[in-house]
Design a protein around this motif. Structure first.
Motif, mmCIF file in Angstrom:
data_model
loop_
_atom_site.group_PDB
_atom_site.id
_atom_site.type_symbol
_atom_site.label_atom_id
_atom_site.label_comp_id
_atom_site.label_asym_id
_atom_site.label_seq_id
_atom_site.Cartn_x
_atom_site.Cartn_y
_atom_site.Cartn_z
ATOM 1 N N LEU A 118 0.813 -1.209 0.000
ATOM 2 C CA LEU A 118 0.000 0.000 0.000
ATOM 3 C C LEU A 118 0.850 1.265 0.000
ATOM 4 N N ILE A 119 2.163 1.118 0.158
ATOM 5 C CA ILE A 119 3.058 2.267 0.089
ATOM 6 C C ILE A 119 3.246 2.647 -1.375
ATOM 7 N N GLU A 120 3.358 3.930 -1.668
ATOM 8 C CA GLU A 120 3.573 4.348 -3.055
ATOM 9 C C GLU A 120 4.863 3.724 -3.591
ATOM 10 N N GLN A 121 4.897 3.463 -4.866
ATOM 11 C CA GLN A 121 5.991 2.708 -5.488
ATOM 12 C C GLN A 121 7.361 3.356 -5.263
ATOM 13 N N GLU A 122 7.431 4.671 -5.344
ATOM 14 C CA GLU A 122 8.721 5.350 -5.160
ATOM 15 C C GLU A 122 9.278 5.088 -3.763
ATOM 16 N N ALA A 123 8.410 5.093 -2.758
ATOM 17 C CA ALA A 123 8.837 4.810 -1.387
ATOM 18 C C ALA A 123 9.246 3.344 -1.247
ATOM 19 N N GLN A 124 8.507 2.451 -1.915
ATOM 20 C CA GLN A 124 8.873 1.033 -1.893
ATOM 21 C C GLN A 124 10.293 0.835 -2.418
ATOM 22 N N GLU A 125 10.609 1.498 -3.517
ATOM 23 C CA GLU A 125 11.936 1.359 -4.122
ATOM 24 C C GLU A 125 13.032 1.864 -3.184
ATOM 25 N N LEU A 126 12.764 2.973 -2.485
ATOM 26 C CA LEU A 126 13.745 3.507 -1.538
ATOM 27 C C LEU A 126 13.977 2.537 -0.390
ATOM 28 N N PHE A 127 12.902 1.956 0.120
ATOM 29 C CA PHE A 127 13.034 0.992 1.208
ATOM 30 C C PHE A 127 13.759 -0.276 0.745
ATOM 31 N N LEU A 128 13.448 -0.750 -0.452
ATOM 32 C CA LEU A 128 14.093 -1.963 -0.956
ATOM 33 C C LEU A 128 15.604 -1.779 -1.077
ATOM 34 N N LYS A 129 16.033 -0.597 -1.531
ATOM 35 C CA LYS A 129 17.470 -0.313 -1.598
ATOM 36 C C LYS A 129 18.086 -0.334 -0.206
ATOM 37 N N ASN A 130 17.349 0.183 0.766
ATOM 38 C CA ASN A 130 17.824 0.192 2.143
ATOM 39 C C ASN A 130 17.958 -1.227 2.689
ATOM 40 N N PHE A 131 16.969 -2.068 2.409
ATOM 41 C CA PHE A 131 17.012 -3.445 2.894
ATOM 42 C C PHE A 131 18.181 -4.216 2.279
ATOM 43 N N LYS A 132 18.454 -3.951 0.996
ATOM 44 C CA LYS A 132 19.589 -4.607 0.334
ATOM 45 C C LYS A 132 20.910 -4.183 0.963
ATOM 46 N N LYS A 133 20.971 -2.909 1.453
ATOM 47 C CA LYS A 133 22.177 -2.433 2.132
ATOM 48 C C LYS A 133 22.469 -3.276 3.372
ATOM 49 N N VAL A 134 21.402 -3.653 4.092
ATOM 50 C CA VAL A 134 21.552 -4.447 5.318
ATOM 51 C C VAL A 134 22.076 -5.851 5.002
ATOM 52 N N LEU A 135 22.006 -6.247 3.751
ATOM 53 C CA LEU A 135 22.493 -7.565 3.327
ATOM 54 C C LEU A 135 23.725 -7.439 2.430
ATOM 55 N N THR A 136 24.426 -6.312 2.544
ATOM 56 C CA THR A 136 25.583 -6.058 1.684
ATOM 57 C C THR A 136 26.835 -5.841 2.516
ATOM 58 N N GLY A 137 27.931 -6.468 2.087
ATOM 59 C CA GLY A 137 29.206 -6.287 2.776
ATOM 60 C C GLY A 137 29.952 -7.604 2.918
ATOM 61 N N GLN A 138 31.232 -7.498 3.246
ATOM 62 C CA GLN A 138 32.052 -8.689 3.427
ATOM 63 C C GLN A 138 31.674 -9.397 4.720
ATOM 64 N N LEU A 139 31.645 -10.726 4.670
ATOM 65 C CA LEU A 139 31.403 -11.505 5.878
ATOM 66 C C LEU A 139 32.522 -11.273 6.885
ATOM 67 N N ASP A 140 32.130 -11.135 8.145
ATOM 68 C CA ASP A 140 33.049 -10.917 9.272
ATOM 69 C C ASP A 140 33.705 -9.541 9.240
ATOM 70 N N SER A 141 33.226 -8.671 8.354
ATOM 71 C CA SER A 141 33.680 -7.283 8.333
ATOM 72 C C SER A 141 32.491 -6.343 8.516
ATOM 73 N N LYS A 142 31.425 -6.584 7.716
ATOM 74 C CA LYS A 142 30.191 -5.815 7.869
ATOM 75 C C LYS A 142 29.000 -6.723 8.168
ATOM 76 N N LEU A 143 29.083 -7.961 7.723
ATOM 77 C CA LEU A 143 28.026 -8.939 7.982
ATOM 78 C C LEU A 143 28.568 -10.062 8.856
ATOM 79 N N PHE A 144 27.782 -10.433 9.870
ATOM 80 C CA PHE A 144 28.221 -11.469 10.802
ATOM 81 C C PHE A 144 27.065 -12.423 11.082
ATOM 82 N N GLU A 145 27.331 -13.708 10.930
ATOM 83 C CA GLU A 145 26.326 -14.691 11.357
ATOM 84 C C GLU A 145 26.548 -14.951 12.838
#
Length: 389
Positions: free
Chosen positions: A47-74
């Motif tokens: 229900l969010i306008e498409q432009e806002a959806q795209e901005l959020f999706l880019k943000n979510f991808k950022k949270v899943l971006t980076g080298q393991l054990d440097s920016k991302l840690f299991e």
């Protein structure tokens, strides 16, 4: 999670994708210094306008971006903790109503800001949805419409973002043909640089693992240990930078302060061989990053030309910096991309494998670095003449 697992999920964060469906988004505005929740709202993501959806999706991808054990840690959850975040997230993941889901997420936010507050306002964003992965089937087992059968796993993603205050700018009005200052006073959610975040549950070999969580830090090799231990209730971790520093300390303890350049080159070549063999096996099947323990280090040093090495000596060296002499190092973290050699005369940067072509010698009473090369030397377009020694 290995890099393939993360990449497979990250690439699914796009509009109108049946393999990743975001059901709800929940935004919580938290005030600076006090950590108090000022406002929160939940709504269906579609229900969010498409432009806002795209901005959020880019943000979510950022949270899943980076080298393991440097920016991302299991991270692994500590078991037996009262009111554990693992339980809260699991219950929120399977909450039947939106109100119930919101209550679970608000309890996580309160835990975030209980001891740690920012000097600026922040927005904590949660989403919950389903990640769908096609089952591995043969072509003749496709559904009647030609599509593959999929299985769905629910997930929660959290992103913490800074609120920036608008800056005064000078605008040009095309209609009035005048310059005027902007009157925009609405704060801006900085979605381009998340402060921190997490993805629950972790996925290993495409299977959900509720005992682990993927944690993101906005600064390389600077995880928030308080957030990890007191908010997420997870076990302590070492960054790739920590692993490398400890490994170098162990080498000094075992080999000594002085070592031949070829020995160091051999060590890095052995580590690189382990990494390459693992990558080749990954082409056949998904596998975890290669690790080495005290016995592996003993073999590497022995093959590299270090004498009188034993597992006991290596374990003693590990024990001098870590409580666990059985600690396993991730091989990918130990090999530098380049090695910088700093001197008062000049600084050199070479690849680890090229160390074998370098010698440290005394010539006519002067310290010299001798670098063996197989081609001419070009400096600013000029070919250097060979000096007669």
């Amino acid at each position: 999670m290995n890099k393939k697992d993360i990449a497979n999920i990250r690439k699914q964060f796009k509009l109108n994708n049946d393999l990743l469906r975001i059901k709800e988004i929940f935004n919580v505005y938290v005030q600076k210094e006090t950590g108090e929740i000022y406002f929160h709202v939940s709504q269906p993501f579609q229900l969010i306008e498409q432009e806002a959806q795209e901005l959020f999706l880019k943000n979510f991808k950022k949270v899943l971006t980076g080298q393991l054990d440097s920016k991302l840690f299991e991270l692994k959850f500590v078991q037996g903790i009262e009111n554990s975040t693992q339980t809260t997230l699991y219950e929120g993941l399977h909450a039947h109503s939106t109100d119930e889901w919101k209550e679970y997420m608000l309890s996580v936010v309160e835990k975030m800001y209980e001891k740690n507050v920012y000097s600026f306002d922040t927005v904590v964003t949660f989403i919950r949805g389903e990640y769908r992965k096609p089952k591995r089937r043969k072509n003749y087992e496709l559904e009647e419409d030609g599509s593959e059968e999929t299985y769905a796993s629910p997930f929660i993603l959290c992103s913490v973002n800074k609120i920036d205050q608008p800056k005064k700018t000078l605008l040009f009005n095309y209609v009035e043909k005048t310059f005027k200052s902007s009157n925009d006073v609405d704060p801006i959610i900085n979605l381009t640089s998340p402060l921190t975040g997490f993805f629950f549950p972790a996925f290993n070999d495409n299977a959900a693992d509720v005992n682990h969580i993927l944690y993101y830090t906005g600064k390389v090799n600077q995880p928030d240990y308080q957030f990890i231990e007191e908010v997420l209730n997870c076990e302590e971790i070492l960054t790739a930078q920590d692993d490398k520093a400890i490994f170098e300390h162990i080498l000094k303890e075992v080999v000594g302060e002085k070592v031949d350049a070829e020995v160091i080159s051999n060590v890095y070549e052995e580590l690189d061989r382990i990494i390459v063999e693992n990558e080749e096996s990954e082409e056949m099947e998904e596998s975890a990053p290669p690790t080495i323990d005290s016995k592996d280090i003993e073999k590497i040093l022995t093959v590299s030309g270090v004498e009188n090495v034993s597992t006991q000596i290596v374990e003693h060296a590990i024990k001098s910096v870590l409580d666990d002499e059985k600690h396993e190092f991730k091989a990918n973290s130990l090999v530098p991309k380049t090695i910088k050699i700093e001197t008062k005369v000049a600084d050199l940067t070479i690849k680890p494998k090229d160390l074998r072509n370098m010698k440290y010698i005394m010539f006519e009473g002067k310290r010299c670095l001798l670098l063996e090369i197989d081609d001419d030397v070009i400096v600013e377009g000029f070919k250097l003449e060979e000096a007669k020694l």
